[in-house]
Design a protein around this motif. Structure first.
Motif, PDB file in Angstrom:
ATOM      1  N   VAL A 109      -7.336  10.107  -7.083  1.00  0.00           N
ATOM      2  CA  VAL A 109      -6.101  10.010  -7.874  1.00  0.00           C
ATOM      3  C   VAL A 109      -5.168   8.935  -7.320  1.00  0.00           C
ATOM      4  O   VAL A 109      -4.830   7.962  -8.013  1.00  0.00           O
ATOM      5  N   GLU A 110      -4.737   9.097  -6.076  1.00  0.00           N
ATOM      6  CA  GLU A 110      -3.708   8.203  -5.531  1.00  0.00           C
ATOM      7  C   GLU A 110      -4.190   6.761  -5.379  1.00  0.00           C
ATOM      8  O   GLU A 110      -3.500   5.818  -5.806  1.00  0.00           O
ATOM      9  N   LEU A 111      -5.348   6.567  -4.766  1.00  0.00           N
ATOM     10  CA  LEU A 111      -5.823   5.198  -4.555  1.00  0.00           C
ATOM     11  C   LEU A 111      -6.131   4.467  -5.865  1.00  0.00           C
ATOM     12  O   LEU A 111      -5.711   3.316  -6.030  1.00  0.00           O
ATOM     13  N   PRO A 112      -6.858   5.103  -6.819  1.00  0.00           N
ATOM     14  CA  PRO A 112      -7.094   4.384  -8.079  1.00  0.00           C
ATOM     15  C   PRO A 112      -5.814   3.994  -8.803  1.00  0.00           C
ATOM     16  O   PRO A 112      -5.711   2.885  -9.343  1.00  0.00           O
ATOM     17  N   LEU A 113      -4.826   4.889  -8.811  1.00  0.00           N
ATOM     18  CA  LEU A 113      -3.584   4.588  -9.524  1.00  0.00           C
ATOM     19  C   LEU A 113      -2.721   3.561  -8.790  1.00  0.00           C
ATOM     20  O   LEU A 113      -1.852   2.919  -9.408  1.00  0.00           O
ATOM     21  N   SER A 114      -2.955   3.392  -7.509  1.00  0.00           N
ATOM     22  CA  SER A 114      -2.146   2.445  -6.733  1.00  0.00           C
ATOM     23  C   SER A 114      -2.830   1.096  -6.545  1.00  0.00           C
ATOM     24  O   SER A 114      -2.300   0.237  -5.837  1.00  0.00           O
ATOM     25  N   VAL A 115      -3.984   0.900  -7.173  1.00  0.00           N
ATOM     26  CA  VAL A 115      -4.713  -0.364  -7.037  1.00  0.00           C
ATOM     27  C   VAL A 115      -3.846  -1.583  -7.375  1.00  0.00           C
ATOM     28  O   VAL A 115      -3.830  -2.560  -6.620  1.00  0.00           O
TER      29      VAL A 115
ATOM     30  N   THR B   2       0.840  -1.202   0.000  1.00  0.00           N
ATOM     31  CA  THR B   2       0.000   0.000   0.000  1.00  0.00           C
ATOM     32  C   THR B   2       0.874   1.250   0.000  1.00  0.00           C
ATOM     33  O   THR B   2       0.650   2.180  -0.781  1.00  0.00           O
ATOM     34  N   ILE B   3       1.878   1.265   0.867  1.00  0.00           N
ATOM     35  CA  ILE B   3       2.794   2.407   0.927  1.00  0.00           C
ATOM     36  C   ILE B   3       3.548   2.559  -0.391  1.00  0.00           C
ATOM     37  O   ILE B   3       3.661   3.660  -0.944  1.00  0.00           O
ATOM     38  N   THR B   4       4.048   1.450  -0.929  1.00  0.00           N
ATOM     39  CA  THR B   4       4.803   1.495  -2.180  1.00  0.00           C
ATOM     40  C   THR B   4       3.930   1.959  -3.336  1.00  0.00           C
ATOM     41  O   THR B   4       4.348   2.776  -4.162  1.00  0.00           O
ATOM     42  N   GLY B   5       2.704   1.439  -3.393  1.00  0.00           N
ATOM     43  CA  GLY B   5       1.805   1.791  -4.492  1.00  0.00           C
ATOM     44  C   GLY B   5       1.428   3.257  -4.492  1.00  0.00           C
ATOM     45  O   GLY B   5       1.457   3.917  -5.533  1.00  0.00           O
ATOM     46  N   ILE B   6       1.076   3.784  -3.329  1.00  0.00           N
ATOM     47  CA  ILE B   6       0.689   5.192  -3.247  1.00  0.00           C
ATOM     48  C   ILE B   6       1.897   6.096  -3.469  1.00  0.00           C
ATOM     49  O   ILE B   6       1.799   7.121  -4.148  1.00  0.00           O
ATOM     50  N   SER B   7       3.047   5.717  -2.937  1.00  0.00           N
ATOM     51  CA  SER B   7       4.256   6.529  -3.103  1.00  0.00           C
ATOM     52  C   SER B   7       4.723   6.559  -4.548  1.00  0.00           C
ATOM     53  O   SER B   7       5.436   7.499  -4.959  1.00  0.00           O
ATOM     54  N   ALA B   8       4.337   5.557  -5.330  1.00  0.00           N
ATOM     55  CA  ALA B   8       4.772   5.487  -6.727  1.00  0.00           C
ATOM     56  C   ALA B   8       3.938   6.356  -7.661  1.00  0.00           C
ATOM     57  O   ALA B   8       4.294   6.515  -8.840  1.00  0.00           O
TER      58      ALA B   8
ATOM     59  N   PRO C 203       2.996   9.387  -9.621  1.00  0.00           N
ATOM     60  CA  PRO C 203       3.853  10.520 -10.020  1.00  0.00           C
ATOM     61  C   PRO C 203       3.470  11.819  -9.319  1.00  0.00           C
ATOM     62  O   PRO C 203       2.278  12.132  -9.172  1.00  0.00           O
ATOM     63  N   GLN C 204       4.467  12.553  -8.888  1.00  0.00           N
ATOM     64  CA  GLN C 204       4.229  13.801  -8.175  1.00  0.00           C
ATOM     65  C   GLN C 204       3.508  14.822  -9.044  1.00  0.00           C
ATOM     66  O   GLN C 204       2.657  15.566  -8.559  1.00  0.00           O
ATOM     67  N   ASP C 205       3.831  14.855 -10.357  1.00  0.00           N
ATOM     68  CA  ASP C 205       3.190  15.840 -11.224  1.00  0.00           C
ATOM     69  C   ASP C 205       1.698  15.573 -11.384  1.00  0.00           C
ATOM     70  O   ASP C 205       0.910  16.508 -11.573  1.00  0.00           O
ATOM     71  N   VAL C 206       1.303  14.299 -11.292  1.00  0.00           N
ATOM     72  CA  VAL C 206      -0.125  13.967 -11.361  1.00  0.00           C
ATOM     73  C   VAL C 206      -0.840  14.523 -10.133  1.00  0.00           C
ATOM     74  O   VAL C 206      -1.935  15.107 -10.237  1.00  0.00           O
ATOM     75  N   LYS C 207      -0.216  14.358  -8.968  1.00  0.00           N
ATOM     76  CA  LYS C 207      -0.825  14.884  -7.746  1.00  0.00           C
ATOM     77  C   LYS C 207      -0.849  16.403  -7.745  1.00  0.00           C
ATOM     78  O   LYS C 207      -1.832  17.025  -7.292  1.00  0.00           O
ATOM     79  N   GLU C 208       0.205  17.024  -8.262  1.00  0.00           N
ATOM     80  CA  GLU C 208       0.237  18.488  -8.354  1.00  0.00           C
ATOM     81  C   GLU C 208      -0.858  18.988  -9.285  1.00  0.00           C
ATOM     82  O   GLU C 208      -1.503  20.012  -9.011  1.00  0.00           O
ATOM     83  N   ALA C 209      -1.070  18.290 -10.390  1.00  0.00           N
ATOM     84  CA  ALA C 209      -2.128  18.687 -11.333  1.00  0.00           C
ATOM     85  C   ALA C 209      -3.494  18.591 -10.669  1.00  0.00           C
ATOM     86  O   ALA C 209      -4.362  19.460 -10.867  1.00  0.00           O
ATOM     87  N   ALA C 210      -3.700  17.541  -9.864  1.00  0.00           N
ATOM     88  CA  ALA C 210      -4.976  17.381  -9.174  1.00  0.00           C
ATOM     89  C   ALA C 210      -5.197  18.500  -8.166  1.00  0.00           C
ATOM     90  O   ALA C 210      -6.303  19.062  -8.063  1.00  0.00           O
TER      91      ALA C 210
END
Length: 214
Positions: free
Chosen positions: A132-138, A103-109, A111-118
């Motif tokens: 954003v984070e949870l769907p992409l880290s599924v 879970t930690i690895t998936g969410i940390s992976a 991309p920062q620019d995706v989170k900044e855009a959100a």
């Protein structure tokens, strides 16, 4: 230790099946509890305010998987006795690490620019996490859950040593009475369970993943 095909067929059709539901309980209950504990914990440890606790908590989870399940049962024996309760507790502790770590690895992976855009679109931290984070880290999260599930299916065999029954009762009966048919029948059913659970979780992963990741 001889092998009798007729006894093997009897073991597959009559001796082992009554223990299937018991073994599934020894897998599904600890896995459900582990997900309820490790998934929120993993998410929380990716938040800036709680990252400083990550190393300590993950060390505890690491210790939980390093300690043999039978040792955990021995520790809690004075309080829980023998049977399902200590077996489920030990299997729950054993299943925590892969779920929390992935879970930690998936969410940390993500991309920062995706989170900044959100955030630039006006999303709150909770919305960024949820949309954003949870769907992409599924995929990463589900990998941890699948790993824990397969480990739990095999480790649950040890529950039979403390009265937890399950398919381990079939395998240990085969060992005690030198009946290879029982050992093979129990092993086959455990393998089938592991494959089916892994495939079901893969389907769940596909359903939960964003369309562009499918």
């Amino acid at each position: 230790m001889s092998f009798d095909p007729e006894l093997f067929i009897h073991a597959m059709s009559h001796r082992a099946p009554p223990y299937i539901l018991e073994h599934l309980n020894l897998v599904l209950i600890p896995m459900s509890m582990a997900v309820l504990i490790a998934l929120p914990t993993g998410i929380l440890l990716t938040r800036p305010a709680y990252r400083r606790f990550s190393a300590r908590i993950m060390a505890v989870f690491n210790a939980g998987q390093t300690i043999p399940p039978l040792a955990v049962i021995a520790i809690f024996f004075p309080f829980l006795g023998l049977g399902y309760a200590p077996a489920i507790l030990a299997l729950t502790i054993y299943a925590l690490l892969p779920i929390a770590r992935n879970t930690i690895t998936g969410i940390s992976a993500v991309p920062q620019d995706v989170k900044e855009a959100a955030r630039g679109m006006g999303m709150t931290p909770w919305e960024v996490l949820r949309k954003v984070e949870l769907p992409l880290s599924v995929p990463g999260i589900m990998t941890g859950i699948k790993t824990s599930a397969v480990l739990t299916v095999s480790t649950a065999v040890l529950a039979a040593l403390v009265g937890g029954k399950g398919m381990g009762a079939v395998i240990f009966a085969g060992i005690n009475f030198s009946q290879a048919e029982l050992i093979l029948a129990g092993t086959i059913y455990i393998g089938i369970m592991a494959i089916l659970i892994e495939r079901l979780l893969t389907l769940l992963e596909w359903y939960l993943s964003p369309n562009h990741l499918k």
